[in-house]
Structures are given as structure tokens and as C-alpha cells.
Design a protein around this motif. Structure first.
Motif, PDB file in Angstrom:
ATOM      1  N   UNK A   1       0.828  -1.200   0.000  1.00 56.83           N
ATOM      2  CA  UNK A   1       0.000   0.000   0.000  1.00 56.83           C
ATOM      3  C   UNK A   1       0.871   1.261   0.000  1.00 56.83           C
ATOM      4  N   UNK A   2       1.941   1.239   0.801  1.00 57.02           N
ATOM      5  CA  UNK A   2       2.839   2.397   0.842  1.00 57.02           C
ATOM      6  C   UNK A   2       3.486   2.625  -0.524  1.00 57.02           C
ATOM      7  N   UNK A   3       3.879   1.547  -1.205  1.00 56.64           N
ATOM      8  CA  UNK A   3       4.448   1.667  -2.551  1.00 56.64           C
ATOM      9  C   UNK A   3       3.426   2.257  -3.513  1.00 56.64           C
ATOM     10  N   UNK A   4       2.184   1.799  -3.423  1.00 55.55           N
ATOM     11  CA  UNK A   4       1.133   2.326  -4.289  1.00 55.55           C
ATOM     12  C   UNK A   4       0.921   3.815  -4.052  1.00 55.55           C
ATOM     13  N   UNK A   5       0.935   4.225  -2.774  1.00 54.51           N
ATOM     14  CA  UNK A   5       0.798   5.646  -2.457  1.00 54.51           C
ATOM     15  C   UNK A   5       1.966   6.457  -3.014  1.00 54.51           C
ATOM     16  N   UNK A   6       3.166   5.896  -2.944  1.00 52.47           N
ATOM     17  CA  UNK A   6       4.344   6.562  -3.491  1.00 52.47           C
ATOM     18  C   UNK A   6       4.206   6.770  -4.994  1.00 52.47           C
ATOM     19  N   UNK A   7       3.757   5.728  -5.681  1.00 54.45           N
ATOM     20  CA  UNK A   7       3.688   5.768  -7.146  1.00 54.45           C
ATOM     21  C   UNK A   7       2.562   6.651  -7.653  1.00 54.45           C
ATOM     22  N   UNK A   8       1.389   6.544  -7.039  1.00 54.94           N
ATOM     23  CA  UNK A   8       0.203   7.180  -7.600  1.00 54.94           C
ATOM     24  C   UNK A   8      -0.146   8.524  -6.967  1.00 54.94           C
ATOM     25  N   UNK A   9       0.345   8.758  -5.751  1.00 53.63           N
ATOM     26  CA  UNK A   9      -0.055   9.977  -5.045  1.00 53.63           C
ATOM     27  C   UNK A   9       1.100  10.899  -4.684  1.00 53.63           C
ATOM     28  N   UNK A  10       2.334  10.400  -4.713  1.00 53.87           N
ATOM     29  CA  UNK A  10       3.447  11.197  -4.176  1.00 53.87           C
ATOM     30  C   UNK A  10       4.664  11.263  -5.092  1.00 53.87           C
ATOM     31  N   UNK A  11       4.480  11.010  -6.389  1.00 47.21           N
ATOM     32  CA  UNK A  11       5.539  11.180  -7.386  1.00 47.21           C
ATOM     33  C   UNK A  11       6.848  10.485  -7.016  1.00 47.21           C
ATOM     34  N   UNK A  12       6.760   9.312  -6.440  1.00 43.54           N
ATOM     35  CA  UNK A  12       7.955   8.528  -6.160  1.00 43.54           C
ATOM     36  C   UNK A  12       8.613   8.800  -4.823  1.00 43.54           C
ATOM     37  N   UNK A  13       8.034   9.668  -4.014  1.00 38.74           N
ATOM     38  CA  UNK A  13       8.581   9.919  -2.680  1.00 38.74           C
ATOM     39  C   UNK A  13       8.458   8.661  -1.832  1.00 38.74           C
TER      40      UNK A  13
ATOM     41  N   UNK B   1       7.395   6.455   0.958  1.00 43.42           N
ATOM     42  CA  UNK B   1       6.281   6.505   1.899  1.00 43.42           C
ATOM     43  C   UNK B   1       6.459   5.408   2.938  1.00 43.42           C
ATOM     44  N   UNK B   2       6.411   5.789   4.189  1.00 40.34           N
ATOM     45  CA  UNK B   2       6.465   4.829   5.288  1.00 40.34           C
ATOM     46  C   UNK B   2       5.029   4.484   5.698  1.00 40.34           C
TER      47      UNK B   2
END
Length: 250
Positions: A120-132, A134-135
Motif C-alpha cells: 500500500x505504501x508503494x502504491x501511495x508513493x507511485x500514484x499519489x506522491x511522485x515517487x517519494x 512513503x512509510x
């Protein structure tokens, strides 16, 4: 880490849009790029942990007793490697990354829960945070927490012979004579806490889970069992069952 009952951190790194590399250069070239990137990640951690190749273009770095600052450093270095240091056949292959991380500080964590959290954190990084990076746990609101719990329960149901899943059948009607010419099997899931859940809320998540293949076969088998008597009496009817590309490939 969990098997050794030790604290640590799991960093899941995904290469964005890697299918484009395969399209442009071919699958053999793409596989070699993944091998080189994995080897560089192994050099990066320098024996402090282990690197695993996951499905697709994903890599997991597991560090026993890993801390937040350390995982941030590893990801920053991995981005530098991906953008500037992947050469093959004298071609620079710049890659962009996304990543999620789970810090394991509670030895009572369930393996599947941790997997879901880092996914889920990876998905948030990819789709919501431009690769930042996410913990899991950072800024995850109650809605996200409930969504992850839903996904966890859905996965557990598959592992327990698809308990809670059931099919509904939508008639397909010929508009010229208004006769039923077939049915479409529609997946649903029921749970005491979440009630009846439609696939719009979970199918995208499950498609990324290896256990989805088992659910896909269950759907086909269950649809045939449920409607056998109907089709014996009406052999001209058509059954429509949706399948995913992953299931088709399998």
C-alpha cells in the motif's frame, strides 16, 4: 526478519513504467537491466541486509534492526543508481522509482499485514506522491487504514477456500425480443464487519496479489456449478465471466 523474530525494516522499490523498456529494447534486454539493478542494490547495502527480486519490476530490501534514516539513505542512493548508473550495451537506461517502507518494531505483526502495508505504501508513493518514499503509518488516515484492513480480510478469505465470496448473475437481454440470451457472473464478497462489498472496491488490489489466480479459477468453477441446471435446460444461453490479463497468461 519475522522468521528470526527480530525487528527491522522492509523497503519495497518499484521501477515505474518498466514495460516501456521491454517494448523498446525487448524482454531479454529488460531482464538484464533488472539483473544489473538488483546487483547494484546488493552492492549498496553491502552485507547489511538482503535484497530480493519480487514479481515484475520490484525489489525488496530487508534490513535487520533497520531504522528510518537508514532506509531513507538507501532509497536516495537507489534513485541515483537508477537514474544515472544503469548501462547496458553502452546504452544508459534511466529508471524512475517509487518505494514504500515498513518499520517492524512489533514482533506480533502478521506477515500478510506487513506485506499489505508495504504494498500500500508503494502504491501511495507511485500514484499519489511522485515517487517519494512513503512509510506505512505516515499520514495514513482512518480511511486508508480501513481500506487496508479490507484488503487483508479479502486476501485471508481467498486463502480459506474463498469463504465469503459469492457470485450474482446479471441477465443479458436481447433488446429486439426482450428474451434472456445469457448471464454475466458478477463477483461479490460478504463480511460481518464490511457487509456486502462490490469488486469496484477491491478488484484492483487483488489483481496485484498472487492469490488472485486461485480466486479467478474459483469464479469459473463456481459459475459453472451454480448455473449447470439452467444451461442444461437452456443450452443456447451464454455465460459471460470476466478474467484478468494475469489470469489469462497463467
Amino acid at each position: 526478519i519475522l522468521e528470526n523474530k527480530s525487528k527491522g525494516a522492509i523497503l519495497l522499490i518499484g521501477i515505474n513504467h518498466f514495460s516501456r523498456v521491454n517494448v523498446v529494447y525487448g524482454n531479454q534486454f529488460g531482464n538484464e537491466v533488472l539483473r544489473i539493478f538488483g546487483s547494484r542494490l546488493k552492492d549498496l547495502i553491502n552485507g547489511k541486509g538482503r535484497v530480493f527480486r519480487n514479481e515484475g519490476a520490484k525489489f525488496a530490501i530487508c534490513i535487520q534492526d533497520g531504522q528510518r534514516e537508514e532506509m531513507i539513505y538507501f532509497y536516495e542512493q537507489a534513485m541515483q543508481i537508477a537514474q544515472k548508473e544503469i548501462y547496458l550495451e553502452n546504452i544508459l537506461v534511466p529508471l524512475t522509482l517509487s518505494a514504500g517502507c515498513v518499520i517492524i518494531d512489533n514482533l506480533n505483526y502478521d506477515k500478510q499485514w506487513i506485506k499489505n502495508g508495504v504494498d500500500y505504501a508503494l502504491s501511495q508513493s507511485k500514484h499519489e506522491n511522485q515517487g517519494k518514499l512513503i512509510f506505512w503509518g505516515d499520514g495514513i488516515n482512518d480511511c486508508d487504514e480501513r481500506r487496508l484492513e479490507l484488503y487483508y480480510q479479502l486476501n485471508q478469505s481467498i486463502l480459506h477456500d474463498c469463504q465469503g465470496y459469492f457470485l450474482c448473475y446479471q441477465p443479458i437481454v436481447d433488446t429486439q425480443n426482450e428474451k434472456i440470451v445469457g448471464v454475466e457472473a458478477l463477483l461479490r464478497w460478504h463480511n460481518e464487519k464490511f457487509g456486502v462489498v462490490s469488486p469496484q472496491r477491491f478488484i484492483q488490489w487483488l489483481e496485484m496479489d498472487p492469490s488472485f489466480i486461485h480466486l479467478g479459477w474459483w469464479i469459473i468453477e463456481q459459475a459453472i456449478k451454480d448455473t449447470q441446471h439452467i444451461f442444461e435446460e437452456n443450452p443456447d444461453l451464454v455465460m459471460n465471466i470476466n478474467i484478468t490479463a494475469k489470469q489469462l497468461a497463467n
